[in-house]
Design an enzyme around this catalytic site. Structure first.
Site, PDB file in Angstrom:
ATOM      1  N   CYS A 129       0.863  -1.185   0.000  1.00  0.00           N
ATOM      2  CA  CYS A 129       0.000   0.000   0.000  1.00  0.00           C
ATOM      3  C   CYS A 129       0.897   1.232   0.000  1.00  0.00           C
ATOM      4  O   CYS A 129       1.722   1.381   0.897  1.00  0.00           O
ATOM      5  CB  CYS A 129      -0.874   0.037   1.241  1.00  0.00           C
ATOM      6  N   GLU A 191      -7.486   8.955   1.326  1.00  0.00           N
ATOM      7  CA  GLU A 191      -6.989   8.556   0.015  1.00  0.00           C
ATOM      8  C   GLU A 191      -8.117   8.122  -0.922  1.00  0.00           C
ATOM      9  O   GLU A 191      -9.138   7.613  -0.479  1.00  0.00           O
ATOM     10  CB  GLU A 191      -6.033   7.358   0.154  1.00  0.00           C
TER      11      GLU A 191
END
Length: 270
Positions: A129, A191
């Site tokens: 990630c 995000e």
């Protein structure tokens, strides 16, 4: 990348990513490049990073891609400023990705984030990630090519996966999710996260500054992991929890036919 995976000031030699001035980032005042091409100085919160891991602090200098709620680029800002809750609460949003890598046995590669990580240390999560950076190679939006290049870069940086074993063409872009989560009172995430899948046997050589432990799991083993998290025996990152509870198992059941799940128009708000 410098020796030992260290970032160096100015330009990173192999990829050419420009970093903000170290002094500006750590002090809190940096210039953000906005969509009209002008540079504006924005005074950001001053945060003492002396107690944090030096290698992870260097990574705070990277310039992330600022976006609006529709994933349109509106500027750039340091990783540090993108992950401060004070800025997140004002709406600061950046582009990110999550990689799910499966081996030939259809087992999913998980990592436990190192204790050195600034956000969500010690948490179990999906394979990789991270964030595309504000550089032409990773800003390319056609078929999310820039994001897929960034994923290739970070798979190498975190897991040591050779670049030719996880190419952008092999990383399948499924869809996007939008989420927000606090790590602690100072740091957090906000995000729009590109979901990338890859099924391939790869060579692993993890960086201990990034990864505390790792394992390949079956669906049943992952469910057991989540049960342990429910009993506070371990921790799971919030984005991985959201993706797993909403989408993961139906995607996992169809690794041979993921195209039917491609949705590049919708952003799932989780």
């Amino acid at each position: 990348l410098g020796t030992g995976g260290q970032l160096v000031e100015g330009f990173v030699s192999v990829f050419g990513f420009q970093l903000a001035s170290r002094e500006a980032v750590l002090a809190g005042a940096v210039s953000s490049v906005v969509s009209d091409g002008k540079k504006r100085i924005t005074v950001m919160p001053e945060i003492n990073t002396d107690h944090l891991d030096p290698q992870q602090v260097q990574l705070l200098e990277e310039m992330c891609i600022l976006i609006d709620d529709n994933d349109q680029k509106i500027g750039a800002e340091s990783k540090k400023n993108c992950h401060l809750n004070e800025n997140i609460n004002k709406g600061l949003l950046h582009r990110a990705f999550s990689v799910f890598l499966f081996n030939s046995e259809k087992k999913l590669l998980l990592q436990q984030r190192s204790d050195a990580k600034i956000t969500f240390p010690d948490c179990f999560t999906n394979t990789c990630c991270s964030h595309p950076l504000n550089h032409p190679l990773e800003l390319e939006e056609y078929k999310a090519l820039g994001v897929r290049r960034a994923a290739q870069r970070r798979l190498k940086a975190e897991f040591g996966i050779p670049m030719d074993q996880a190419t952008p063409d092999e990383l399948k872009y499924l869809t996007r999710i939008h989420y927000k989560a606090q790590s602690d009172g100072i740091w957090g995430e906000h995000e729009i996260d590109y979901i990338l899948f890859l099924q391939k046997d790869v060579t692993l050589s993890p960086d201990p500054n990034e990864i505390k432990s790792y394992c390949y799991v079956t669906k049943e083993e992952l469910k057991e992991l989540f049960k342990k998290a429910e009993h506070n025996e371990l921790k799971i990152t919030p984005w991985f929890k959201l993706i797993t509870e909403t989408f993961l198992f139906k995607w996992w059941d169809n690794l041979h036919n993921l195209s039917v799940f491609e949705d590049h128009d919708k952003i799932h708000r989780l």
